[in-house]
Structures are given as structure tokens and as C-alpha cells.
Design an enzyme around this catalytic site. Structure first.
Site, short mmCIF file in Angstrom:
data_model
loop_
_atom_site.label_atom_id
_atom_site.label_comp_id
_atom_site.label_asym_id
_atom_site.label_seq_id
_atom_site.Cartn_x
_atom_site.Cartn_y
_atom_site.Cartn_z
N HIS B 56 6.33 -7.41 -7.35
CA HIS B 56 7.53 -6.57 -7.44
C HIS B 56 8.81 -7.36 -7.17
O HIS B 56 9.82 -6.78 -6.79
CB HIS B 56 7.43 -5.40 -6.46
CG HIS B 56 6.20 -4.57 -6.64
ND1 HIS B 56 5.99 -3.82 -7.76
CD2 HIS B 56 5.12 -4.37 -5.84
CE1 HIS B 56 4.83 -3.18 -7.65
NE2 HIS B 56 4.28 -3.51 -6.50
N HIS B 218 3.25 0.94 -10.29
CA HIS B 218 1.93 0.39 -10.62
C HIS B 218 1.35 1.11 -11.82
O HIS B 218 0.15 1.17 -12.02
CB HIS B 218 0.99 0.52 -9.43
CG HIS B 218 1.61 0.07 -8.15
ND1 HIS B 218 2.25 0.93 -7.31
CD2 HIS B 218 1.73 -1.16 -7.61
CE1 HIS B 218 2.74 0.24 -6.28
NE2 HIS B 218 2.43 -1.02 -6.44
#
Lengths: 331, 331
Positions: B56, B218
């Protein structure tokens, strides 16, 4: 084409509008909607102008700000700004001490900058230029005038912008920027092509399972297409090409910049840098400062570029000077 | 899979090694190789810890630095750090005044943080937590405990980190971070899936010509899959969802963050922000500060998230405090 767009023909104008709104503390608009100007500019200094096609964010407008570029002329995606935009950027940057126009070696930019310089001269504005040509893969070593400018432009702007901020004359600013780019070499590896919104499909191809060593920022062909390698092997290729081109020597100090081309996850850039650092260190070269991130991109291309600049005391001082831009803020 | 990798099982360790080398002026390693620590930490203050899965970038380690997070525990790609890593991050962050652990609402993180907090207590380290749940699309308004944390975590870290830097007690730091996340809402629109290097193919699908509104970081399913819209239409959806959820009112001041999910060209984020700014302004809400860029990504996913935080005088002061991190440097 899975993209965030309205009319592809308006993308540059809409992007600029959004950019100016988002960064109103750093940049401001000018009378020419294709020219962006820094909000905070030291008084009574040499102007520093740049410009280029869109699609390379943060370049070019992302490097407009205090102690870096004063103005940037903005072109369509992958196209040079017009001569009129360059001219307006010179007018905006000029404070009576002349303007250093620091840009990349592409035919459209060369042509339009030259025209704009002539027009500026008629108005009494002295503009001198430095043309970045750091891309090792774009022409042999004995034809530097044919080499393109890529991410090394960032070091050229950093050095020139800092020299101007520190009170350098036009000739001193030009000399510093020229030295920076003369001591800088880059190479890129492309893993996927990119798609211009107005076209709708990639304008070149990189086959799955292969990589293009030496690819340009607009998909210009590189040195070699070969099977996809590991990160460590890519690092070795890049270091060999870059360090092999200028006489970098044991004991040198350098600045290193690893930039993603747009869509490569940033974590992979750190994996790449991890090996690059070992290889450069293994040659007895000291990394004074390093940058890893998306600093000079090509829309959603995957891949990365490596840029290395050899430092002397002057370039070290210039690279270390704080700046505040959208693309890079350095305290 | 056109990626820059060595052994996919080592990617996190190699990334961390590269990260620590590249940013040695901002971060340093600790005794636990999965815990990163800020280099400059004000003495005698409350510790601020965070942590989460990798993939991320800049989150989470990219927000470790002066006036923001003191430590981050690092997990595998899209997986929580271990309880042991969180515990070590608390030990590193603690200066005897307690630790605020500010993290996102995911089951693995919740479980491991809870265990680590208990273990820390036995060692005499007081840890209190704030759990980010800013993702509007992940559960209805009356089930805030089910909502995930996404890019709003950046505002939570900014507020908590600043409060600690300004000398706040543990309860004051927790209160500031909790207020920040309570006043923050986010939503994402996904345009392409992403591929975990160890898997080698996308683990979910977004069909060409469609977009997923409310997608998680996700690939968690969102509210709706619908035909791909224009940037302006996407902006309207995002603003309606976000502004509709908290009682943002005419006259409010807000901070706005538009983040790419990884592979969307940054110029498109500005096109999106251009319309978001108009829509928020059109509701009589004033944007005090805006951030546009890749601030919280999901590998090479395409798409963007919008995050808005309602400000009061305290949050404004905290958001405006300078910070130096890899992900965000603010003067």
C-alpha cells in the site's frame, strides 16, 4: 481503457485546473493557461523556465516551486508546448536578469524553444538554454547531441534552480545546470506500454515475458528487447549501462534517482534500489543522496529508470538546498 | 506478470532493506526487521505506532517520521504484521508516557494488536488504540464497527502524530486521532484488479468497461459494479457518498485527499480533483487543505479514493503541522 477521463481532448486543461486548485500554496496560474508559475519566487534573481509534454507527472509542472523552476510551459500529452507558451513562460520568469530555460532534447521542444528565445530577444529578454541529454540508451556516447533527456532533468532543474535562488548570474546558472546534466546519466527498462487517452490503445508493444532495455519515455525503442529478468539482474544491467558511460570512479560521490514509469508498485522500486545501492557501493562509489519513487513517469507504463549524477562540492550544495514543489519537497 | 521482483517470498524484506537505505535521514531499522522507526523523534512525548500489510505504499512505513508515526510494524503483502512485530513497535515507540497505536479495521490487525497490547501491559507499557473505519462503502452507517480503514488513516496519523509532537498526553493523543477518524469518510472506485507477486494472477476481476464503486484496498467487494463512467460522473458519485455520510454542512471547512490506487496516471487524479473541488465548493464547504497523489495504494490497481475530513480549530492546527516522511513532507 480503464481510465479516469472526460473528453480526452480536454484532459490537459482539466488536469491543469485541478493541479492549480490542489496546489495553490505552491503554484499559480498566469495569463497563458498553458503556463504555470511558482507562487513564491525570490526577488531579483535569474529566472528558471522549463516545459514539456504532459503525461510525465510530476514532470514538468510538479517541479515548479521555490528554489527550483519558476515557470513551466505545458504541452499536450507527449507533445511539446508551443513556442508561444515557452515565450510566455520566459516573460513570467524574467526579472530583468535573464532566464535559464532548462529542457529535454526532443525535436519539438528544440524547435519551439529556439523560436521562443528569438522572440524573447526582440523584447529585450535574454534567454540561455541547457538541453538535457542524460538517456544513455538513446544514442552512442560519441553522439551526445542525439541523446534524449529523461529523469536526469530533475537534477538539472535542481542544480539550476538552486544556483538561481542562491543569487547566481545567468551564466552561472547555465553553467551549473549544464554541469549537472553533463555529470548525469540515465537508463530505463520498460515492462508494459502505455495508452494515450485520445488514441485508446497502446502505440507500441512489449510482449508479456519480455522487457525493453533503454526504452524512452514515449516508448522510443531501446537497446535491446530480452526475456524478463529478476530485479537484481535488471539492477545490474542498469548500473552497468549508467556507470559505464561517464567516468564514475571509486571514491566518487553521487546522487541516485530511481523512478517508476507510472504503474510499477513503489515497493518494487525499493527492491530494485536495494540491489542498485549494493552494486554502486560495491564499486566504491558513495551515495550522498537518493530518491526512490514516481518522479518522472509515462502515464501507466510499467518499468523504472535509474539516474546517477556525479557530485562535486558545488553540485552537492545545490542538490541539498531545500525545495517545495508538488513532485519533491526537501527540507 | 510484468513486475520487478526477485523471489516473491522475499519481496517485503528486500523492499524494507531498500527503503531503509533510501531514506536513512528519515527512518532507521530496529532489532526487529519488521519494525521501522523514525530517526528524529521529539524527546519525552507519547509514542505513536502503526502497522499493516505491505503493498500500500507509501502506507504504512512511508508515514513514519518526525511529527507523524514513530514506528510501523510491517506485514506481508495484504497481511497483518504479527503480534510480535506490533509489540516490538510499541517497545520502540514508548518513552514512558504510553503509546497510541493507530491502525485500520481489519480482522488480522485487530487480533494481533490486541494481543500485543496485552503483552505490552505486562511489561508496564500502556498502549491505547484508535481503529480507523473511514470506508463508507464497507458497511452501513449504523454499523461503523464493521467499516474498514482506508486512506483516512493518513488523517488519523497526521492528527495523532501532531498532537503527540505538541506534547499531548496519551488520552489527548487518542482523543485527537479518534476525532480525526470520526470526522473522516472515504470511498474508492476500482478500475482494474491487482496481482500479488506470489500468486501471479489477479485474485478478483473488474471487467473492461466497468468500474467497482466502493472497492476495498484488497479488492473487497464494493457497493455496486456499473459501466465505466466519465471522471465528472465518478467525482459526483464519490462526493455524494462521502459528503452524504457524515453531517458535512454548508460553512464547514475540510481537508480533502484524492489518492490513486497505484497505476492510474497522476494527471487523471487532477482531472478527478478538478470536479471534486467544484462539487464540494458548490455545497458551500471550504477546502482548507488538499492532497492529490498516490498516498495509499494497492499495488498496481487502477482507480482512486476520495477522503474528506471535517475540521475544527484543533484538527486544523494538527493537519497544518509540518512533517517529514517519505510519503508526505509538509513545510
Amino acid at each position: 481503457m480503464q481510465r479516469i477521463l472526460n473528453d480526452p481532448d480536454n484532459i490537459v486543461d482539466e488536469m491543469l485546473e485541478g493541479f492549480l486548485k490542489a496546489h495553490g500554496d505552491i503554484v499559480e496560474k498566469t495569463g497563458n493557461k498553458r503556463v504555470v508559475k511558482a507562487k513564491k519566487i525570490k526577488a531579483d534573481k535569474v529566472g528558471v523556465a522549463t516545459g514539456g509534454g504532459s503525461g510525465h507527472k510530476p514532470a514538468f509542472i510538479g517541479y515548479v516551486g521555490e528554489n527550483m523552476c519558476d515557470t513551466a510551459a505545458v504541452g499536450e500529452i507527449c507533445s511539446s508546448p508551443t513556442a508561444a507558451a515557452f515565450l510566455d513562460s520566459f516573460r513570467e520568469a524574467d526579472q530583468g536578469k535573464g532566464v535559464a530555460c532548462l529542457y529535454g532534447n526532443y525535436s519539438g521542444d528544440n524547435m519551439n524553444v529556439k523560436m521562443a528565445v528569438k522572440m524573447a530577444k526582440r523584447e529585450g529578454i535574454t534567454v540561455k538554454t541547457v538541453v538535457a541529454n542524460d538517456d544513455v540508451a538513446s544514442a552512442p556516447k560519441d553522439q551526445p547531441e542525439k541523446r534524449r533527456g529523461v529523469a536526469g532533468e530533475i537534477f538539472m532543474w535542481k542544480a539550476g534552480g538552486a544556483k538561481a535562488a542562491l543569487g547566481g548570474t545567468l551564466d552561472e546558472v547555465i553553467a551549473a545546470a549544464q554541469k549537472a546534466i553533463d555529470q548525469t546519466r540515465s537508463v530505463g527498462i520498460g515492462l508494459t506500454p502505455c495508452t494515450l487517452p485520445a488514441v485508446g490503445h497502446p502505440n507500441f508493444e512489449i510482449k508479456e515475458g519480455t522487457m525493453e532495455v533503454g526504452i524512452g519515455h514515449h516508448g522510443e525503442p531501446g537497446i535491446e528487447v530480452c526475456p524478463l529478468e529478476s530485479a537484481d539482474q535488471m539492477a545490474k544491467r542498469m548500473v552497468d549501462i549508467v556507470i559505464g558511460d561517464v567516468p564514475f570512479e571509486k571514491g566518487d560521490e553521487v546522487a541516485v534517482l530511481v523512478s517508476g514509469l507510472g504503474a510499477t508498485p513503489v515497493m518494487e522500486l525499493y527492491v530494485l534500489y536495494n540491489e542498485i545501492e549494493k552494486l554502486i557501493g560495491g564499486r566504491g562509489i558513495k551515495i550522498h543522496r537518493s530518491y526512490v519513487g514516481n518522479y518522472f513517469t509515462s502515464l501507466e507504463m510499467m518499468g523504472a529508470t535509474l539516474t546517477v549524477m556525479k557530485l562535486d562540492d558545488e553540485l552537492k550544495e545545490l542538490v541539498d538546498l531545500p525545495i517545495e514543489t508538488m513532485g519533491l519537497t526537501q527540507i
